[in-house]
Write a protein that holds these residues in place. Structure first.
Motif, PDB file in Angstrom:
ATOM      1  N   ALA A  86      -4.798  10.440   7.479  1.00  0.00           N
ATOM      2  CA  ALA A  86      -4.302   9.423   8.154  1.00  0.00           C
ATOM      3  C   ALA A  86      -5.146   8.188   7.983  1.00  0.00           C
ATOM      4  O   ALA A  86      -4.477   7.140   7.288  1.00  0.00           O
ATOM      5  CB  ALA A  86      -4.234   9.571   9.617  1.00  0.00           C
ATOM      6  N   ILE A  87      -6.455   8.204   7.985  1.00  0.00           N
ATOM      7  CA  ILE A  87      -7.283   7.162   7.646  1.00  0.00           C
ATOM      8  C   ILE A  87      -7.043   6.758   6.185  1.00  0.00           C
ATOM      9  O   ILE A  87      -6.849   5.736   5.935  1.00  0.00           O
ATOM     10  CB  ILE A  87      -8.673   7.362   7.989  1.00  0.00           C
ATOM     11  N   GLY A  88      -7.023   7.891   5.343  1.00  0.00           N
ATOM     12  CA  GLY A  88      -6.962   7.477   4.029  1.00  0.00           C
ATOM     13  C   GLY A  88      -5.516   6.788   3.600  1.00  0.00           C
ATOM     14  O   GLY A  88      -5.563   5.785   2.745  1.00  0.00           O
ATOM     15  N   SER A  89      -4.633   7.083   4.508  1.00  0.00           N
ATOM     16  CA  SER A  89      -3.111   6.488   3.969  1.00  0.00           C
ATOM     17  C   SER A  89      -3.141   4.727   4.568  1.00  0.00           C
ATOM     18  O   SER A  89      -2.765   4.068   4.037  1.00  0.00           O
ATOM     19  CB  SER A  89      -2.042   7.084   4.869  1.00  0.00           C
ATOM     20  N   TYR A  90      -4.161   4.982   5.628  1.00  0.00           N
ATOM     21  CA  TYR A  90      -4.088   3.286   6.258  1.00  0.00           C
ATOM     22  C   TYR A  90      -5.029   2.719   5.361  1.00  0.00           C
ATOM     23  O   TYR A  90      -4.522   1.389   5.012  1.00  0.00           O
ATOM     24  CB  TYR A  90      -5.129   3.412   7.631  1.00  0.00           C
ATOM     25  N   ILE A  91      -6.047   3.116   4.737  1.00  0.00           N
ATOM     26  CA  ILE A  91      -6.894   2.352   3.765  1.00  0.00           C
ATOM     27  C   ILE A  91      -5.898   2.015   2.538  1.00  0.00           C
ATOM     28  O   ILE A  91      -6.111   0.868   2.066  1.00  0.00           O
ATOM     29  CB  ILE A  91      -8.122   3.141   3.299  1.00  0.00           C
ATOM     30  N   LEU A  92      -5.163   2.992   2.073  1.00  0.00           N
ATOM     31  CA  LEU A  92      -4.350   2.744   1.002  1.00  0.00           C
ATOM     32  C   LEU A  92      -3.324   1.713   1.011  1.00  0.00           C
ATOM     33  O   LEU A  92      -3.232   0.567   0.393  1.00  0.00           O
ATOM     34  CB  LEU A  92      -3.786   4.111   0.561  1.00  0.00           C
ATOM     35  N   HIS A  93      -2.592   1.680   2.310  1.00  0.00           N
ATOM     36  CA  HIS A  93      -1.844   0.674   2.472  1.00  0.00           C
ATOM     37  C   HIS A  93      -2.462  -0.632   2.626  1.00  0.00           C
ATOM     38  O   HIS A  93      -1.921  -1.750   2.039  1.00  0.00           O
ATOM     39  CB  HIS A  93      -0.918   0.906   3.769  1.00  0.00           C
ATOM     40  N   GLY A  94      -3.543  -0.593   3.047  1.00  0.00           N
ATOM     41  CA  GLY A  94      -4.536  -1.933   3.163  1.00  0.00           C
ATOM     42  C   GLY A  94      -4.759  -2.207   2.107  1.00  0.00           C
ATOM     43  O   GLY A  94      -4.842  -3.662   1.739  1.00  0.00           O
ATOM     44  N   PHE A  95      -5.148  -1.618   1.037  1.00  0.00           N
ATOM     45  CA  PHE A  95      -5.521  -1.906  -0.447  1.00  0.00           C
ATOM     46  C   PHE A  95      -4.268  -2.544  -0.943  1.00  0.00           C
ATOM     47  O   PHE A  95      -4.256  -3.510  -1.750  1.00  0.00           O
ATOM     48  CB  PHE A  95      -6.108  -0.870  -0.865  1.00  0.00           C
ATOM     49  N   LEU A  96      -3.050  -1.654  -0.973  1.00  0.00           N
ATOM     50  CA  LEU A  96      -1.876  -2.085  -1.764  1.00  0.00           C
ATOM     51  C   LEU A  96      -1.233  -3.428  -0.890  1.00  0.00           C
ATOM     52  O   LEU A  96      -0.590  -4.080  -1.937  1.00  0.00           O
ATOM     53  CB  LEU A  96      -1.087  -0.950  -1.685  1.00  0.00           C
ATOM     54  N   GLN A  97      -1.573  -3.595   0.292  1.00  0.00           N
ATOM     55  CA  GLN A  97      -0.789  -4.576   1.148  1.00  0.00           C
ATOM     56  C   GLN A  97       0.736  -4.295   0.857  1.00  0.00           C
ATOM     57  O   GLN A  97       1.437  -5.676   0.624  1.00  0.00           O
ATOM     58  CB  GLN A  97      -1.162  -5.927   0.759  1.00  0.00           C
ATOM     59  N   ASP A  98       0.990  -3.143   1.049  1.00  0.00           N
ATOM     60  CA  ASP A  98       2.863  -3.034   0.405  1.00  0.00           C
ATOM     61  C   ASP A  98       3.676  -2.949   1.524  1.00  0.00           C
ATOM     62  O   ASP A  98       4.814  -2.762   1.570  1.00  0.00           O
ATOM     63  CB  ASP A  98       2.740  -1.683  -0.223  1.00  0.00           C
ATOM     64  N   THR A  99       3.061  -2.495   2.915  1.00  0.00           N
ATOM     65  CA  THR A  99       3.972  -2.615   4.200  1.00  0.00           C
ATOM     66  C   THR A  99       3.294  -2.644   5.419  1.00  0.00           C
ATOM     67  O   THR A  99       1.815  -2.718   5.400  1.00  0.00           O
ATOM     68  CB  THR A  99       4.354  -1.036   4.429  1.00  0.00           C
ATOM     69  N   ARG A 100       3.811  -3.130   6.503  1.00  0.00           N
ATOM     70  CA  ARG A 100       3.354  -3.233   7.819  1.00  0.00           C
ATOM     71  C   ARG A 100       3.925  -1.933   8.705  1.00  0.00           C
ATOM     72  O   ARG A 100       3.314  -2.004   9.846  1.00  0.00           O
ATOM     73  CB  ARG A 100       3.726  -4.483   8.284  1.00  0.00           C
TER      74      ARG A 100
END
Length: 144
Positions: A86-100
């Motif tokens: 879960a944390i990894g997915s949040y970090i990935l989305h934060g890095f990619l800035q692809d969704t909220r």
């Protein structure tokens, strides 16, 4: 390693992740025109800290459980694995800035999307592992 030791390792790793994502969050806030970090950078920071302390709960219940250590270890590892994913997915989305909202359809991942079935299987697995893992430890405590 014993179940309680795994839980403490998880606590340390997730707490350090929370501190480091806090630095990332601060950097984004400091350099943003709106004074905000990306939604998932904030979520990664908060979730990492929350899961670190959840690991302490797992550690305590593992110590107080009547089950054999291998059972407690599997219960702890199931939770730790999905906390980390879960944390990894949040970090990935934060890095990619692809969704909220990673659960909004279509499930965005970078320039593409994650199939709905894959997201559903992941979420059900997360629920079973986290709730089931703690339920095993809690039942072991209750049996004590």
């Amino acid at each position: 390693m014993t179940a309680d030791q795994w839980a403490l390792w998880g606590c340390g790793i997730y707490f350090l992740t929370g501190l480091l994502t806090g630095v990332w969050k601060y950097w984004q806030v400091a350099t943003s025109e709106k004074g905000r970090a990306h939604y998932y950078v904030d979520v990664a920071h908060r979730a990492s800290l929350m899961y670190a302390f959840a690991c302490l709960v797992l550690e305590r219940f593992a110590l107080l459980s009547v089950w054999d250590d291998w059972i407690n270890t599997l219960a702890v590892l199931a939770s730790l694995l999905f906390f980390g994913l879960a944390i990894g997915s949040y970090i990935l989305h934060g890095f990619l800035q692809d969704t909220r909202n990673q659960l909004q359809r279509p499930h965005r991942l970078g320039g593409g999307s994650v199939p709905e079935l894959a997201m559903s299987v992941f979420m059900v697995s997360l629920i079973v592992a986290e709730v089931g893992g703690f339920a095993v430890l809690f039942a072991g405590f209750v049996m004590r």
